[in-house]
Design a protein around this motif. Sequence first.
Motif, PDB file in Angstrom:
ATOM      1  N   ILE A 197      -1.718   1.991 -14.432  1.00 36.33           N
ATOM      2  CA  ILE A 197      -2.382   2.078 -13.136  1.00 36.33           C
ATOM      3  C   ILE A 197      -1.478   1.505 -12.052  1.00 36.33           C
ATOM      4  CG2 ILE A 197      -4.375   1.348 -11.756  1.00 36.33           C
ATOM      5  CD1 ILE A 197      -5.967   1.229 -14.374  1.00 36.33           C
ATOM      6  N   ASP A 198      -1.178   2.324 -11.079  1.00 36.36           N
ATOM      7  CA  ASP A 198      -0.333   1.934  -9.944  1.00 36.36           C
ATOM      8  C   ASP A 198      -1.176   2.094  -8.677  1.00 36.36           C
ATOM      9  OD1 ASP A 198       1.605   1.448  -8.069  1.00 36.36           O
ATOM     10  OD2 ASP A 198       2.961   3.051  -8.701  1.00 36.36           O
ATOM     11  N   LEU A 199      -1.633   0.970  -8.139  1.00 34.81           N
ATOM     12  CA  LEU A 199      -2.480   1.008  -6.951  1.00 34.81           C
ATOM     13  C   LEU A 199      -1.677   0.516  -5.746  1.00 34.81           C
ATOM     14  CD1 LEU A 199      -6.180  -0.016  -6.605  1.00 34.81           C
ATOM     15  CD2 LEU A 199      -4.523  -0.813  -4.934  1.00 34.81           C
ATOM     16  N   ARG A 200      -1.647   1.320  -4.709  1.00 34.81           N
ATOM     17  CA  ARG A 200      -0.922   0.965  -3.489  1.00 34.81           C
ATOM     18  C   ARG A 200      -1.868   1.049  -2.285  1.00 34.81           C
ATOM     19  NH1 ARG A 200       4.683   1.885  -4.269  1.00 34.81           N
ATOM     20  NH2 ARG A 200       5.090   2.088  -6.512  1.00 34.81           N
ATOM     21  N   ILE A 201      -1.794   0.043  -1.434  1.00 30.95           N
ATOM     22  CA  ILE A 201      -2.566   0.048  -0.195  1.00 30.95           C
ATOM     23  C   ILE A 201      -1.759   0.723   0.912  1.00 30.95           C
ATOM     24  CG2 ILE A 201      -3.635  -1.392   1.592  1.00 30.95           C
ATOM     25  CD1 ILE A 201      -5.153  -1.372  -1.059  1.00 30.95           C
ATOM     26  N   ILE A 202      -2.410   1.621   1.653  1.00 27.79           N
ATOM     27  CA  ILE A 202      -1.794   2.271   2.801  1.00 27.79           C
ATOM     28  C   ILE A 202      -2.134   1.412   4.018  1.00 27.79           C
ATOM     29  CG2 ILE A 202      -1.592   4.416   4.114  1.00 27.79           C
ATOM     30  CD1 ILE A 202      -3.164   5.723   1.675  1.00 27.79           C
ATOM     31  N   PRO A 203      -1.169   0.689   4.585  1.00 28.45           N
ATOM     32  CA  PRO A 203      -1.490  -0.289   5.636  1.00 28.45           C
ATOM     33  C   PRO A 203      -1.850   0.362   6.969  1.00 28.45           C
ATOM     34  CG  PRO A 203       0.873  -0.127   5.377  1.00 28.45           C
ATOM     35  CD  PRO A 203       0.277   0.732   4.297  1.00 28.45           C
ATOM     36  N   TYR A 204      -2.608  -0.384   7.768  1.00 30.64           N
ATOM     37  CA  TYR A 204      -2.971   0.098   9.092  1.00 30.64           C
ATOM     38  C   TYR A 204      -1.734   0.406   9.936  1.00 30.64           C
ATOM     39  CZ  TYR A 204      -7.959  -1.144   8.770  1.00 30.64           C
ATOM     40  OH  TYR A 204      -9.290  -1.206   8.445  1.00 30.64           O
ATOM     41  N   ASP A 205      -0.686  -0.398   9.774  1.00 29.00           N
ATOM     42  CA  ASP A 205       0.502  -0.225  10.621  1.00 29.00           C
ATOM     43  C   ASP A 205       1.537   0.714   9.996  1.00 29.00           C
ATOM     44  OD1 ASP A 205       1.404  -1.798   8.554  1.00 29.00           O
ATOM     45  OD2 ASP A 205       2.067  -3.478   9.791  1.00 29.00           O
ATOM     46  N   GLY A 206       1.109   1.527   9.034  1.00 28.87           N
ATOM     47  CA  GLY A 206       2.046   2.436   8.373  1.00 28.87           C
ATOM     48  C   GLY A 206       2.332   3.695   9.153  1.00 28.87           C
ATOM     49  N   GLY A 207       1.622   3.892  10.279  1.00 27.06           N
ATOM     50  CA  GLY A 207       1.827   5.104  11.055  1.00 27.06           C
ATOM     51  C   GLY A 207       1.108   6.292  10.439  1.00 27.06           C
ATOM     52  N   TRP A 208       1.418   7.470  10.967  1.00 27.35           N
ATOM     53  CA  TRP A 208       0.748   8.670  10.458  1.00 27.35           C
ATOM     54  C   TRP A 208       1.239   9.033   9.065  1.00 27.35           C
ATOM     55  CZ3 TRP A 208       2.091  13.330   8.428  1.00 27.35           C
ATOM     56  CH2 TRP A 208       1.056  14.259   8.260  1.00 27.35           C
ATOM     57  N   SER A 209       0.300   9.513   8.253  1.00 25.72           N
ATOM     58  CA  SER A 209       0.633  10.116   6.959  1.00 25.72           C
ATOM     59  C   SER A 209      -0.485  11.089   6.622  1.00 25.72           C
ATOM     60  CB  SER A 209       0.765   9.050   5.863  1.00 25.72           C
ATOM     61  OG  SER A 209      -0.508   8.617   5.430  1.00 25.72           O
ATOM     62  N   PRO A 210      -0.273  11.983   5.662  1.00 25.03           N
ATOM     63  CA  PRO A 210      -1.335  12.928   5.289  1.00 25.03           C
ATOM     64  C   PRO A 210      -2.615  12.268   4.802  1.00 25.03           C
ATOM     65  CG  PRO A 210       0.779  13.697   4.480  1.00 25.03           C
ATOM     66  CD  PRO A 210       1.001  12.307   5.005  1.00 25.03           C
ATOM     67  N   ALA A 211      -2.551  10.959   4.471  1.00 27.22           N
ATOM     68  CA  ALA A 211      -3.762  10.261   4.047  1.00 27.22           C
ATOM     69  C   ALA A 211      -4.791  10.201   5.164  1.00 27.22           C
ATOM     70  CB  ALA A 211      -3.420   8.848   3.595  1.00 27.22           C
ATOM     71  N   LEU A 256       3.042   7.893  -0.265  1.00 28.74           N
ATOM     72  CA  LEU A 256       3.639   6.845  -1.090  1.00 28.74           C
ATOM     73  C   LEU A 256       4.745   6.112  -0.334  1.00 28.74           C
ATOM     74  CD1 LEU A 256       3.820   5.422  -3.811  1.00 28.74           C
ATOM     75  CD2 LEU A 256       5.344   7.248  -4.596  1.00 28.74           C
ATOM     76  N   ARG A 257       5.477   6.820   0.501  1.00 30.82           N
ATOM     77  CA  ARG A 257       6.580   6.197   1.238  1.00 30.82           C
ATOM     78  C   ARG A 257       6.096   5.155   2.246  1.00 30.82           C
ATOM     79  NH1 ARG A 257       9.089  11.446   0.909  1.00 30.82           N
ATOM     80  NH2 ARG A 257       8.310  12.055   2.963  1.00 30.82           N
ATOM     81  N   VAL A 258       4.885   5.327   2.774  1.00 29.83           N
ATOM     82  CA  VAL A 258       4.385   4.352   3.758  1.00 29.83           C
ATOM     83  C   VAL A 258       3.485   3.303   3.119  1.00 29.83           C
ATOM     84  CG1 VAL A 258       4.518   6.080   5.585  1.00 29.83           C
ATOM     85  CG2 VAL A 258       2.338   5.703   4.417  1.00 29.83           C
ATOM     86  N   ALA A 259       3.144   3.470   1.848  1.00 28.11           N
ATOM     87  CA  ALA A 259       2.248   2.531   1.172  1.00 28.11           C
ATOM     88  C   ALA A 259       2.983   1.245   0.823  1.00 28.11           C
ATOM     89  CB  ALA A 259       1.680   3.160  -0.092  1.00 28.11           C
TER      90      ALA A 259
END
Length: 280
Positions: A197-211, A256-259
Motif C-alpha cells: 500500500i502506497d498512500l500519498r497526500i496531494i497537498p493544497y499547494d501542489g497546484g493544478w493536477s487531474p485530481a 503522483l508528481r505533485v503528491a
Amino acid sequence: MARTPKGRALGAALRRAREDRGWKMREFAAAIGRDPGVLSRWETGERTPKPEQVAQILTALGINGERYEEIVALAYGTEAPLWVATSLPEQRQQLAAYIDYEQKAKTVTDVNPLLVPGLLQTKGYMQAMMSSGGIAPGEVVTRVAIRMSRREVLTRPNPLQLLALVGEAVLHQAIGSRDVMVEQFRHLLDMCRYPNIDLRIIPYDGGWSPALESQFSLIEPENAIPVVHVEIRDSGIFLHDEDAVAAYRRAAEMVLRVALSPKDSMRRIERAIERWENSG
C-alpha cells in the motif's frame, strides 16, 4: 476478442443464473445444445453471446421478469468503448463487475481528491458517508458489508498493490463524528505500513493536477485489459478503450508528481489526527 467490463458483467450474470438453478456447466450445455467450452467462454466474458443466445439461456433456466430484462440488456453494446450505468439495476451489475476486476487485479491506482478511497475506509466512515447520502438504512447495511469484504484484497496472500492518491481536503472534511475521523486516520496510518500500500497526500499547494477534475480508479488485472472506472452521482462509467486508459494513466502519473512522499504523507495524517483529537 478481448474481455470488456460489460461483457464480464454479462458472463457473471449468466453464471449466477445457471448456478442459482443448480445446473453444472456440462449438464446445462448439453441441455441447450451448446458446446461447454463456448458456454464457459461466455460466462467468463472472454466471448460475448448474442442477445438471442442470452434469451435462449435464460428461457431454459426459467428466468423471467425484471431479472430477464436486466441480463438481456447487458448483451447490447458490450464492445462499446465505455459503459455508462444510470439505472439502479445496471449500477448493481457494474458494481459486481468492478468487484470482480478488483479481486483479480494486480495493481489499482485510486485518485480521490475528496474522500478516503473505498478499500481504506473504516466501517464508521462508510456508515457516516452512506447515511448522509440518503441511502435507506437497510441498504446501508448491505453496502457496508460488501465494502468491508472487499478490503480483503489488501491483506490476502499475494495481495493487491494499491497506490492511493488522496487530496489533502480529505483530512479536513468531516464525515461523521470526531471519533469516526480519528479512527479513520489511525486506520490509514496502520494500512500505510503494509508494503503493498502506497498512500500519498496531494497537498493544497501542489497546484493544478487531474485530481482536481474527478475521482477515478485505474485497475490493471493480471491477465486482462486494464480498465478505468469513474464514479459520479447516480452513475458510473467504465472505460476500456486503449487510448482512454492511456490518458488516465498519464493523468495518474501527473498527480503522483505533485503528491507528497509516503513519509511526508504520514506526517500530514498524524497532524490531522492531532487536530481532530483537539477539536470540539
